[in-house]
Scaffold this active site. Sequence first.
Site, PDB file in Angstrom:
ATOM      1  CE  LYS A   1      -9.584  11.318 -17.436  1.00  0.00           C
ATOM      2  NZ  LYS A   1     -10.502  12.384 -16.945  1.00  0.00           N
TER       3      LYS A   1
HETATM    4  C1  LIG Z   1     -11.694  12.740 -17.641  1.00  0.00           C
HETATM    5  C2  LIG Z   1     -12.720  13.485 -16.859  1.00  0.00           C
HETATM    6  C3  LIG Z   1     -14.070  13.601 -17.295  1.00  0.00           C
HETATM    7  C4  LIG Z   1     -14.537  13.057 -18.615  1.00  0.00           C
HETATM    8  O1  LIG Z   1     -14.586  11.668 -18.654  1.00  0.00           O
HETATM    9  P1  LIG Z   1     -14.655  10.898 -20.046  1.00  0.00           P
HETATM   10  O2  LIG Z   1     -14.526   9.462 -19.725  1.00  0.00           O
HETATM   11  O3  LIG Z   1     -13.484  11.426 -20.860  1.00  0.00           O
HETATM   12  O4  LIG Z   1     -15.961  11.251 -20.684  1.00  0.00           O
HETATM   13  C5  LIG Z   1     -14.964  14.239 -16.467  1.00  0.00           C
HETATM   14  N1  LIG Z   1     -14.589  14.784 -15.305  1.00  0.00           N
HETATM   15  C6  LIG Z   1     -13.311  14.718 -14.864  1.00  0.00           C
HETATM   16  C7  LIG Z   1     -12.954  15.365 -13.562  1.00  0.00           C
HETATM   17  C8  LIG Z   1     -12.326  14.067 -15.618  1.00  0.00           C
HETATM   18  O5  LIG Z   1     -11.062  14.013 -15.183  1.00  0.00           O
END
Ligand SMILES: *Cc1c(COP(=O)(O)O)cnc(C)c1O
Length: 436
Positions: free
Chosen positions: A107
């Site tokens: 993220k």
């Molecule tokens: C947010 C997140 C996901 C999921 O990603 P999306 O874009 O919501 O499908 C998977 N793994 C981790 C560690 C995350 O923080």
Amino acid sequence: MFLYSTQDKTIRKPFHEAVFNSLPADRGLYMPVEIPALDPFFIRTLSQYSLPEIALEVSANLLGNAIPRPDLKKLVEEAINFDAPLRLLDHGTAVLELFHGPSLAFKDFGARFMSRVMGYLAAKEAEDKPLLDVLVATSGDTGGAVALGFLGVAGTRVTILYPKGKVSPVQEAQLTTLGHNIRALEVDGSFDDCQRLVKTAFNDPELRSTLRLTSANSINIARLIPQTFYYFYAYAQLRMQGLSEVVFVVPSGNFGNVCAGLLAWKMGLPVRHFVAATNVNDTIPRFLTDGHYEVRPAVPTLSNAMDVADPSNWVRIWDLFDGDAVALKERLSARSYSDDQTRQAIQALYDQHRYVACPHTAIAWQAAKDYSQKHPGEYATVFLSTAHPCKFPDVLTAAQLDQAGTPKQVLELEGRPTQKIPLSTDFDAFKTFLLT
Ligand SMILES: *Cc1c(COP(=O)(O)O)cnc(C)c1O
């Protein structure tokens, strides 16, 4: 760059409006009116470019003249200042590590790019206007990425609300030790209370007229765009290994990550297939099997960042394919795994490759294995690693934790003074805080 709403394709909004509002008023999601294909020569020679160079080409391609290229270059170089290495586990399988940013999760790509885009556009729009006030409610991980993303970005001030006692110590430290333009509010209530306070603030006429409020919503288009960069970069690294046919396997919750992969494919990246790997919150795997979109209550799992019952980005994916289920299923399939399977996958990955993975990543590895067993052929499967394993100490063995190590991003937090402001769930108290 102009965007339409998935609810109303006749809408045309400029990029800056989509960035500051996150959502169109009709509650659809913003999508680019045009997704231009990149120069095929650029794609063929991808392996000659660095990650920030790729990021510049790809974002310029989508943004058009929304941000002049020299400014965009500076912004991209500040945002994408960490690596996304591809590691080969065996000849046909590789992991793309997306956890080398400040919050140790993928993220960071979205949060760092969005924060700089917002800071830049806010300063451009009106230098005399007050600070851009970013309000965020978090249950843990997203808040850390957003807070670290905005840290030190001129012209912005971030207020993060988190539920007292309900985030992990590392997560809390990520929110409360930053200082500068980041303020952490510890709310004596639940995550829903935090969200309600933020929503009420956005609807409060007095706050709206005095402050320049914006959200750092996860469905903001400025968070989606930078997630396309690393698909190109993964392909560049594969080419250096002499591989060119690729299947990407993406751990999925809100389906933003895999949506970005599909955007990259739309821009001309040669991708054979995408596999979305979910935990037992399997709305999309069921939908792709039986054609019924049925939302059931979310179930808590080990891979908690994917505990999503109604993935918000699904409408974007559906829109990319114009609702053509056949074409969509040709490009994307989905698989779901239980917590037991997740634990087994973590162990098997460690036993077979001495590789330590977080629960989300382990699910993707298992899905990659299952996919390639069912579809023999000459291609590489690349699974995305979305978080550093050290963030999940309860799920890993001592030996695994030891091998994973403690990254400097965590060590740096230790011993730092914390600053947090306690808050009740009372809206007037929150409002007074914002106004003073
Ligand atoms: C947010 C997140 C996901 C999921 O990603 P999306 O874009 O919501 O499908 C998977 N793994 C981790 C560690 C995350 O923080």
